[in-house]
Write a protein that holds these residues in place. Structure first.
Motif, PDB file in Angstrom:
ATOM      1  N   THR A 215       0.825  -1.205   0.000  1.00 13.43           N
ATOM      2  CA  THR A 215       0.000   0.000   0.000  1.00 13.43           C
ATOM      3  C   THR A 215       0.861   1.257   0.000  1.00 13.43           C
ATOM      4  OG1 THR A 215      -1.916   1.055   1.017  1.00 13.43           O
ATOM      5  CG2 THR A 215      -0.218   0.210   2.521  1.00 13.43           C
TER       6      THR A 215
ATOM      7  N   THR B  72      -1.154  13.165  -3.689  1.00 10.33           N
ATOM      8  CA  THR B  72      -2.560  13.210  -3.297  1.00 10.33           C
ATOM      9  C   THR B  72      -3.017  11.823  -2.845  1.00 10.33           C
ATOM     10  OG1 THR B  72      -3.386  12.651  -5.500  1.00 10.33           O
ATOM     11  CG2 THR B  72      -2.978  15.000  -5.020  1.00 10.33           C
ATOM     12  N   ASP B  73      -4.116  11.783  -2.122  1.00  7.27           N
ATOM     13  CA  ASP B  73      -4.674  10.496  -1.713  1.00  7.27           C
ATOM     14  C   ASP B  73      -5.069   9.658  -2.924  1.00  7.27           C
ATOM     15  OD1 ASP B  73      -4.311  11.100   0.942  1.00  7.27           O
ATOM     16  OD2 ASP B  73      -6.400  11.720   1.284  1.00  7.27           O
TER      17      ASP B  73
ATOM     18  N   THR C  60      -0.901   4.032   0.867  1.00  2.00           N
ATOM     19  CA  THR C  60      -1.800   4.853   1.663  1.00  2.00           C
ATOM     20  C   THR C  60      -1.352   4.859   3.119  1.00  2.00           C
ATOM     21  OG1 THR C  60      -3.314   3.011   2.135  1.00  2.00           O
ATOM     22  CG2 THR C  60      -3.727   4.282   0.131  1.00  2.00           C
TER      23      THR C  60
ATOM     24  N   SER D 136      -1.523   1.616  -5.243  1.00  6.75           N
ATOM     25  CA  SER D 136      -1.531   0.672  -4.136  1.00  6.75           C
ATOM     26  C   SER D 136      -2.010  -0.683  -4.646  1.00  6.75           C
ATOM     27  CB  SER D 136      -2.437   1.167  -3.015  1.00  6.75           C
ATOM     28  OG  SER D 136      -1.886   2.313  -2.389  1.00  6.75           O
TER      29      SER D 136
ATOM     30  N   ARG E 192      -1.995   8.067  -4.356  1.00  6.45           N
ATOM     31  CA  ARG E 192      -1.558   6.962  -3.491  1.00  6.45           C
ATOM     32  C   ARG E 192      -2.377   5.703  -3.760  1.00  6.45           C
ATOM     33  NH1 ARG E 192       0.289   8.091   2.249  1.00  6.45           N
ATOM     34  NH2 ARG E 192       1.375  10.075   2.279  1.00  6.45           N
ATOM     35  N   ARG E 193      -3.694   5.866  -3.825  1.00 11.28           N
ATOM     36  CA  ARG E 193      -4.567   4.712  -4.043  1.00 11.28           C
ATOM     37  C   ARG E 193      -4.339   4.096  -5.415  1.00 11.28           C
ATOM     38  NH1 ARG E 193      -8.291   8.137  -1.514  1.00 11.28           N
ATOM     39  NH2 ARG E 193      -9.143   8.708  -3.551  1.00 11.28           N
TER      40      ARG E 193
END
Length: 323
Positions: free
Chosen positions: A215, A235-236, A217, A243, A239-240
């Motif tokens: 991951t 940014t989130d 995150t 992952s 990241r996702r």
């Protein structure tokens, strides 16, 4: 020292201290079972128009084994093969670690590819490009190399007496992230086809992930991999997107995962997240979390035996890597 029943702990260690450029005067004689297959790409790798770094080979330990190297600022990724004395027709693509800062690999072969060869499995070890070096693919650049590598193995399978359907992947640390993405992103080509090999599939028959980065995150992301993949302020959503536990396909391959609870480098929760995501999609998967072993667990750790190699052997037998 490695035995027929296990891995060499140091050989499994995916991260190491980089030293000055290594130009050893004395190196271990090349094992005749180790074959250099050359560059992954028929010409310059894709997306390198803005890449200006110079590739280096460094010693992972100052003054250490001249074959214990890492590749930094990779410009020309390559593939190496370890041939068994009695091949069973199956193959594994091995992807080493290095925190996406370097690739901890040597061209002389090591304990893990030798272990696979002793099981009759032809081992292929790959070098790969790094996302912070300016490649157009950014965080997907290592995935490009992994997809290219498994296609090359399948393209040359008749030459090596292999079954192109029986090719697995094994990844270690950050290489576990590359391997996990190879095992879950096979429905999407990460680069435009260049030759006949690029018409071949990229889904491995099975996957093995050792102490993997999974991951990106919070709170379990490996900080070094995160920074090298996405920069200092991702940014989130970014990241996702990379992952490996996100968006697992229903036809992902069977996956073996091993980690140590006392890993101080990559939190073992990465392994738990991957196992949970696979299980949620009904994918045959197996998770082993050992009490001790740290980052780079092998058959022996700080607290005694860790039969991860024997467990992996049983897993691979169940899922087609043995005739």
């Amino acid at each position: 020292m490695a035995t027929d029943s296990g891995f060499d702990r140091r050989a499994l260690l995916g991260l190491g201290a980089a030293a000055a450029v290594a130009t050893p005067a004395v190196a271990r004689a090349q094992d005749p079972s180790v074959v250099q297959l050359g560059d992954l790409w028929p010409g310059p790798p894709p997306g390198g128009e803005r890449v200006t770094v110079e590739e280096q080979v460094v010693l992972r330990t100052p003054g250490g084994d001249p074959n214990d190297t890492a590749f930094v600022h990779v410009r020309k990724p390559w593939l190496m093969m370890r041939r068994p004395e009695r091949p069973n027709g199956a193959a594994v693509l091995m992807i080493p670690g290095g925190g996406y800062q370097r690739v901890a690999v040597g061209k002389a072969g090591g304990g893990i590819d030798a272990w696979f060869a002793r099981q009759g499995i032809t081992a292929f070890v790959m070098d790969y490009r790094l996302p912070a070096d300016g490649w157009a693919a950014g965080p997907d650049v290592a995935l490009q190399d992994a997809q290219r590598a498994i296609r090359l193995i399948r393209a040359r399978a008749p030459e090596f007496g292999l079954d192109p359907a029986r090719v697995a992947v094994a990844g270690f640390s950050a290489g576990g992230h590359v391997a996990a993405r190879l095992a879950t992103r096979f429905a999407t080509d990460s680069y435009a086809p260049l030759d006949a090999a690029d018409r071949l599939p990229t889904r491995p028959l099975a996957a093995a992930l050792f102490y993997p980065v999974i991951t990106l995150t919070a709170p379990y992301a490996h900080g070094g991999s995160l920074k090298n993949l996405l920069g200092p302020a991702p940014t989130d959503a970014a990241r996702r997107a990379i992952s490996a536990e996100q968006d697992i396909p229903a036809d992902a391959p069977p996956t073996f995962i091993a980690a140590a609870a006392d890993d101080k480098v990559v939190p073992m929760e990465n392994s738990l997240l991957m196992f949970q995501a696979l299980r949620a999609k009904g994918i045959a998967s197996e998770l082993h979390v050992f009490e001790a072993g740290g980052h780079g667990l092998g058959v022996s750790g700080q607290a005694g035996p860790m039969p991860s190699a024997e467990l992996l052997s049983l897993f691979l037998k169940r899922h087609g890597l043995f005739a």
